[in-house]
Design an enzyme around this catalytic site. Structure first.
Site, PDB file in Angstrom:
ATOM      1  N   SER A   1       0.831  -1.215   0.000  1.00 16.69           N
ATOM      2  CA  SER A   1       0.000   0.000   0.000  1.00 16.69           C
ATOM      3  C   SER A   1       0.864   1.263   0.000  1.00 16.69           C
ATOM      4  O   SER A   1       2.028   1.238   0.429  1.00 16.69           O
ATOM      5  CB  SER A   1      -0.876  -0.032   1.268  1.00 16.69           C
ATOM      6  OG  SER A   1      -1.590   1.175   1.438  1.00 16.69           O
TER       7      SER A   1
ATOM      8  N   LEU B   1       3.154   4.379   0.095  1.00 19.72           N
ATOM      9  CA  LEU B   1       4.542   4.675  -0.277  1.00 19.72           C
ATOM     10  C   LEU B   1       5.320   3.397  -0.597  1.00 19.72           C
ATOM     11  O   LEU B   1       6.163   3.379  -1.500  1.00 19.72           O
ATOM     12  CB  LEU B   1       5.248   5.442   0.856  1.00 19.72           C
ATOM     13  CG  LEU B   1       4.607   6.771   1.293  1.00 19.72           C
ATOM     14  CD1 LEU B   1       5.457   7.449   2.374  1.00 19.72           C
ATOM     15  CD2 LEU B   1       4.436   7.710   0.096  1.00 19.72           C
TER      16      LEU B   1
ATOM     17  N   CYS C   1       8.806   0.442   4.862  1.00 22.38           N
ATOM     18  CA  CYS C   1       7.712   1.422   4.751  1.00 22.38           C
ATOM     19  C   CYS C   1       6.579   1.083   5.708  1.00 22.38           C
ATOM     20  O   CYS C   1       5.674   1.901   5.910  1.00 22.38           O
ATOM     21  CB  CYS C   1       7.160   1.467   3.328  1.00 22.38           C
ATOM     22  SG  CYS C   1       8.302   2.185   2.143  1.00 22.38           S
TER      23      CYS C   1
ATOM     24  N   SER D   1       9.390  10.374   9.138  1.00 23.23           N
ATOM     25  CA  SER D   1       8.329  11.339   8.822  1.00 23.23           C
ATOM     26  C   SER D   1       8.860  12.706   9.236  1.00 23.23           C
ATOM     27  O   SER D   1       9.722  12.787  10.133  1.00 23.23           O
ATOM     28  CB  SER D   1       7.074  11.016   9.643  1.00 23.23           C
ATOM     29  OG  SER D   1       6.228  12.154   9.718  1.00 23.23           O
TER      30      SER D   1
ATOM     31  N   TYR E   1       3.570   8.889  17.645  1.00 19.91           N
ATOM     32  CA  TYR E   1       4.032   8.772  16.255  1.00 19.91           C
ATOM     33  C   TYR E   1       5.380   9.474  16.076  1.00 19.91           C
ATOM     34  O   TYR E   1       6.321   8.910  15.503  1.00 19.91           O
ATOM     35  CB  TYR E   1       2.964   9.371  15.342  1.00 19.91           C
ATOM     36  CG  TYR E   1       3.254   9.262  13.873  1.00 19.91           C
ATOM     37  CD1 TYR E   1       3.185   8.029  13.220  1.00 19.91           C
ATOM     38  CD2 TYR E   1       3.588  10.385  13.118  1.00 19.91           C
ATOM     39  CE1 TYR E   1       3.434   7.935  11.853  1.00 19.91           C
ATOM     40  CE2 TYR E   1       3.838  10.295  11.763  1.00 19.91           C
ATOM     41  CZ  TYR E   1       3.757   9.071  11.139  1.00 19.91           C
ATOM     42  OH  TYR E   1       4.008   8.971   9.784  1.00 19.91           O
TER      43      TYR E   1
ATOM     44  N   LYS F   1       9.093   7.885  15.075  1.00 16.74           N
ATOM     45  CA  LYS F   1       9.807   8.291  13.862  1.00 16.74           C
ATOM     46  C   LYS F   1      11.135   8.973  14.211  1.00 16.74           C
ATOM     47  O   LYS F   1      12.117   8.846  13.476  1.00 16.74           O
ATOM     48  CB  LYS F   1       8.918   9.219  13.016  1.00 16.74           C
ATOM     49  CG  LYS F   1       7.656   8.541  12.497  1.00 16.74           C
ATOM     50  CD  LYS F   1       7.995   7.371  11.584  1.00 16.74           C
ATOM     51  CE  LYS F   1       6.776   6.780  10.908  1.00 16.74           C
ATOM     52  NZ  LYS F   1       7.111   5.740   9.931  1.00 16.74           N
TER      53      LYS F   1
ATOM     54  N   THR G   1      -1.620   9.010   0.195  1.00 16.82           N
ATOM     55  CA  THR G   1      -1.699   7.546   0.308  1.00 16.82           C
ATOM     56  C   THR G   1      -2.993   7.238   1.072  1.00 16.82           C
ATOM     57  O   THR G   1      -3.651   8.169   1.580  1.00 16.82           O
ATOM     58  CB  THR G   1      -0.514   6.996   1.120  1.00 16.82           C
ATOM     59  OG1 THR G   1      -0.663   7.429   2.479  1.00 16.82           O
ATOM     60  CG2 THR G   1       0.823   7.460   0.574  1.00 16.82           C
TER      61      THR G   1
HETATM   62  N1  LIG Z   1       1.512   9.196   3.737  1.00 13.01           N
HETATM   63  C1  LIG Z   1       2.219  10.136   4.276  1.00 13.01           C
HETATM   64  O1  LIG Z   1       1.988  11.317   4.030  1.00 13.01           O
HETATM   65  C2  LIG Z   1       3.353   9.812   5.185  1.00 13.01           C
HETATM   66  C3  LIG Z   1       3.682   8.525   5.536  1.00 13.01           C
HETATM   67  N2  LIG Z   1       4.768   8.299   6.347  1.00 13.01           N
HETATM   68  C4  LIG Z   1       5.185   6.952   6.681  1.00 13.01           C
HETATM   69  O2  LIG Z   1       5.348   6.203   5.503  1.00 13.01           O
HETATM   70  C5  LIG Z   1       5.082   4.834   5.746  1.00 13.01           C
HETATM   71  C6  LIG Z   1       4.068   4.342   4.744  1.00 13.01           C
HETATM   72  O3  LIG Z   1       2.863   5.065   4.958  1.00 13.01           O
HETATM   73  P1  LIG Z   1       1.670   5.054   3.905  1.00 13.01           P
HETATM   74  O4  LIG Z   1       2.105   4.411   2.669  1.00 13.01           O
HETATM   75  O5  LIG Z   1       1.135   6.417   3.886  1.00 13.01           O
HETATM   76  O6  LIG Z   1       0.645   4.138   4.714  1.00 13.01           O
HETATM   77  P2  LIG Z   1      -0.268   2.899   4.266  1.00 13.01           P
HETATM   78  O7  LIG Z   1      -1.176   2.683   5.419  1.00 13.01           O
HETATM   79  O8  LIG Z   1      -0.817   3.116   2.913  1.00 13.01           O
HETATM   80  O9  LIG Z   1       0.795   1.702   4.177  1.00 13.01           O
HETATM   81  C7  LIG Z   1       1.382   1.159   5.295  1.00 13.01           C
HETATM   82  C8  LIG Z   1       1.572  -0.320   5.050  1.00 13.01           C
HETATM   83  O10 LIG Z   1       2.233  -0.859   6.195  1.00 13.01           O
HETATM   84  C9  LIG Z   1       1.662  -2.100   6.484  1.00 13.01           C
HETATM   85  N3  LIG Z   1       1.881  -2.454   7.876  1.00 13.01           N
HETATM   86  C10 LIG Z   1       1.365  -1.882   8.989  1.00 13.01           C
HETATM   87  N4  LIG Z   1       1.768  -2.528  10.085  1.00 13.01           N
HETATM   88  C11 LIG Z   1       2.570  -3.544   9.658  1.00 13.01           C
HETATM   89  C12 LIG Z   1       3.291  -4.570  10.320  1.00 13.01           C
HETATM   90  N5  LIG Z   1       3.263  -4.702  11.641  1.00 13.01           N
HETATM   91  N6  LIG Z   1       4.015  -5.427   9.561  1.00 13.01           N
HETATM   92  C13 LIG Z   1       4.045  -5.315   8.225  1.00 13.01           C
HETATM   93  N7  LIG Z   1       3.373  -4.364   7.540  1.00 13.01           N
HETATM   94  C14 LIG Z   1       2.644  -3.494   8.261  1.00 13.01           C
HETATM   95  C15 LIG Z   1       0.176  -1.925   6.167  1.00 13.01           C
HETATM   96  O11 LIG Z   1      -0.460  -3.172   6.000  1.00 13.01           O
HETATM   97  C16 LIG Z   1       0.252  -1.093   4.900  1.00 13.01           C
HETATM   98  O12 LIG Z   1       0.276  -1.916   3.758  1.00 13.01           O
HETATM   99  C17 LIG Z   1       4.618   4.745   7.199  1.00 13.01           C
HETATM  100  O13 LIG Z   1       5.716   4.347   7.973  1.00 13.01           O
HETATM  101  C18 LIG Z   1       4.197   6.176   7.529  1.00 13.01           C
HETATM  102  O14 LIG Z   1       4.348   6.448   8.877  1.00 13.01           O
HETATM  103  C19 LIG Z   1       5.533   9.304   6.814  1.00 13.01           C
HETATM  104  C20 LIG Z   1       5.229  10.586   6.510  1.00 13.01           C
HETATM  105  C21 LIG Z   1       4.124  10.945   5.683  1.00 13.01           C
HETATM  106  C1  LIG Z   2       0.989  10.448   9.167  1.00 14.11           C
HETATM  107  C2  LIG Z   2       0.615  11.886   9.268  1.00 14.11           C
HETATM  108  C3  LIG Z   2       0.531  12.274  10.688  1.00 14.11           C
HETATM  109  C4  LIG Z   2      -0.671  11.693  11.353  1.00 14.11           C
HETATM  110  O1  LIG Z   2      -0.501  11.281  12.451  1.00 14.11           O
HETATM  111  C5  LIG Z   2      -1.985  11.741  10.638  1.00 14.11           C
HETATM  112  C6  LIG Z   2      -1.846  11.376   9.153  1.00 14.11           C
HETATM  113  C7  LIG Z   2      -3.135  11.630   8.393  1.00 14.11           C
HETATM  114  C8  LIG Z   2      -4.253  10.827   8.968  1.00 14.11           C
HETATM  115  C9  LIG Z   2      -4.374  11.042  10.412  1.00 14.11           C
HETATM  116  C10 LIG Z   2      -5.602  11.245  10.924  1.00 14.11           C
HETATM  117  C11 LIG Z   2      -5.858  11.194  12.297  1.00 14.11           C
HETATM  118  O2  LIG Z   2      -6.957  11.403  12.749  1.00 14.11           O
HETATM  119  C12 LIG Z   2      -4.722  10.849  13.187  1.00 14.11           C
HETATM  120  C13 LIG Z   2      -3.419  11.412  12.677  1.00 14.11           C
HETATM  121  C14 LIG Z   2      -3.129  10.925  11.278  1.00 14.11           C
HETATM  122  C15 LIG Z   2      -2.811   9.471  11.376  1.00 14.11           C
HETATM  123  C16 LIG Z   2      -0.704  12.176   8.577  1.00 14.11           C
HETATM  124  C17 LIG Z   2      -0.383  11.955   7.132  1.00 14.11           C
HETATM  125  C18 LIG Z   2       1.047  12.441   6.998  1.00 14.11           C
HETATM  126  C19 LIG Z   2       1.511  12.728   8.439  1.00 14.11           C
HETATM  127  C20 LIG Z   2       2.982  12.588   8.562  1.00 14.11           C
HETATM  128  O3  LIG Z   2       3.597  11.666   9.012  1.00 14.11           O
HETATM  129  C21 LIG Z   2       3.715  13.670   8.078  1.00 14.11           C
HETATM  130  O4  LIG Z   2       4.883  13.677   8.100  1.00 14.11           O
END
Ligand SMILES: NC(=O)C1=CN([C@@H]2O[C@H](COP(=O)(O)OP(=O)(O)OC[C@H]3O[C@@H](n4cnc5c(N)ncnc54)[C@H](O)[C@@H]3O)[C@@H](O)[C@H]2O)C=CC1
Ligand SMILES: C[C@]12CC(=O)[C@H]3[C@@H](CCC4=CC(=O)CC[C@@]43C)[C@@H]1CC[C@@H]2C(=O)C=O
Length: 249
Positions: A7, A9, A81, A143, A156, A160, A191
């Site tokens: 999923s 990133l 990721c 993040s 969170y 990070k 995402t």
């Molecule tokens: N979307 C954003 O704007 C940002 C995302 N991030 C970080 O980037 C990474 C990816 O986030 P997204 O792609 O947005 O989220 P997402 O929710 O689309 O993808 C996360 C994936 O991690 C998997 N996952 C969760 N727990 C797991 C576990 N215990 N073992 C294996 N897989 C597991 C989920 O099943 C999912 O497929 C995360 O670490 C998030 O904190 C950081 C900053 C901004």
């Molecule tokens: C992951 C990130 C920061 C967060 O915690 C929020 C998320 C967007 C969806 C969310 C909704 C909520 O009600 C709880 C917080 C959060 C999970 C944000 C997307 C990008 C943010 C991040 O990590 C930026 O660097």
């Protein structure tokens, strides 16, 4: 190997690697196998495989690495990721921050990332060194919350921040093995994590990003991971990927 590769990133990163001619083991929770199947159909089973894997489990991560070995795939890059996010204040009207919630976020994001790094490093150490004496690269996802943690992001941001802090010592520890370690700190990327928010909120968030004036495209994250994999001089550093965005309190 890309954890959380089904999923967001992680998926964009896996797709970038497959499109660039690489082979990818998508390691994600068992419930995400359907999403991984879509990628296998798109790129072919010779390019993309799926391993059901919880990053917090030594057995699961070792199993994903063993599946790569069984397929005669060497591991040259391990991209973490997998991650989760929660929102809760240190103290709110409901009382103090739930300790279990805090522990869970640290367990998945921080401990999971380190678990993958240490086991991937062991596997990479067996690779033959390239012309630069390098055997592989470990790439983590933090993040911008690691630096600009907002109200309600204590768990969170802590999880990070630890990922950014482990980057240099891992790079130093693994230098004798010819293994690099880098971390990407993304800003706001469109995402499923952000798609959960109402469209109006998504637009507002995008409008806050200086340049480009929009949310990040996951493909841009995949592109940076590709650059880190191919540039042997990138090591021991966290790169913000955020269009110059700084999160407010
Ligand atoms: N979307 C954003 O704007 C940002 C995302 N991030 C970080 O980037 C990474 C990816 O986030 P997204 O792609 O947005 O989220 P997402 O929710 O689309 O993808 C996360 C994936 O991690 C998997 N996952 C969760 N727990 C797991 C576990 N215990 N073992 C294996 N897989 C597991 C989920 O099943 C999912 O497929 C995360 O670490 C998030 O904190 C950081 C900053 C901004
Ligand atoms: C992951 C990130 C920061 C967060 O915690 C929020 C998320 C967007 C969806 C969310 C909704 C909520 O009600 C709880 C917080 C959060 C999970 C944000 C997307 C990008 C943010 C991040 O990590 C930026 O660097």
């Amino acid at each position: 190997m890309v954890t959380g590769g089904a999923s967001g990133l992680g998926r964009a990163t896996a797709a970038h690697i497959a499109r660039s001619g690489g082979r990818v083991m998508v390691a994600d929770l068992p419930g995400q196998s359907g999403l991984a199947d879509e990628m296998i159909s798109e790129f072919g089973a010779d390019k993309v495989k799926f391993a059901a894997c919880d990053v917090t489990s030594e057995e699961d991560v070792s199993g994903a690495l063993a599946a790569m070995k069984a397929a005669d795939w060497s591991i040259n890059a391990s991209v973490s990721c997998a991650g989760i996010a929660v929102a809760a204040k240190t103290l709110s009207k409901k009382g103090p921050h739930d300790l279990k919630m805090f522990s869970t976020v640290i367990k998945v994001n921080t401990i999971g990332t380190f678990n993958v790094a240490r086991l991937a490093a062991e596997a990479m150490a067996a690779n033959e060194a390239d012309a630069n004496g390098q055997r592989g690269v470990i790439i983590n996802t933090a993040s911008i919350a690691a630096m600009d943690g907002q109200i309600g992001q204590v768990a969170y941001a802590s999880s990070k921040g630890a990922i950014t802090a482990m980057t240099l010592p891992i790079a130093r520890d693994l230098a004798p093995n010819g293994i690099r370690c880098m971390t990407v700190a993304p800003g706001l990327f469109l995402t499923p994590l952000l798609e959960k928010l109402p469209e109006k909120v998504q637009h507002h968030l995008g409008s806050q990003i200086p340049c480009p004036n929009r949310l990040g495209d996951p493909a841009e994250f995949g592109q940076l991971v590709g650059s880190i994999i191919t540039n042997p001089m990138l090591n021991g550093e966290t790169i913000r990927l955020d269009g110059a965005y700084r999160m407010p309190p």
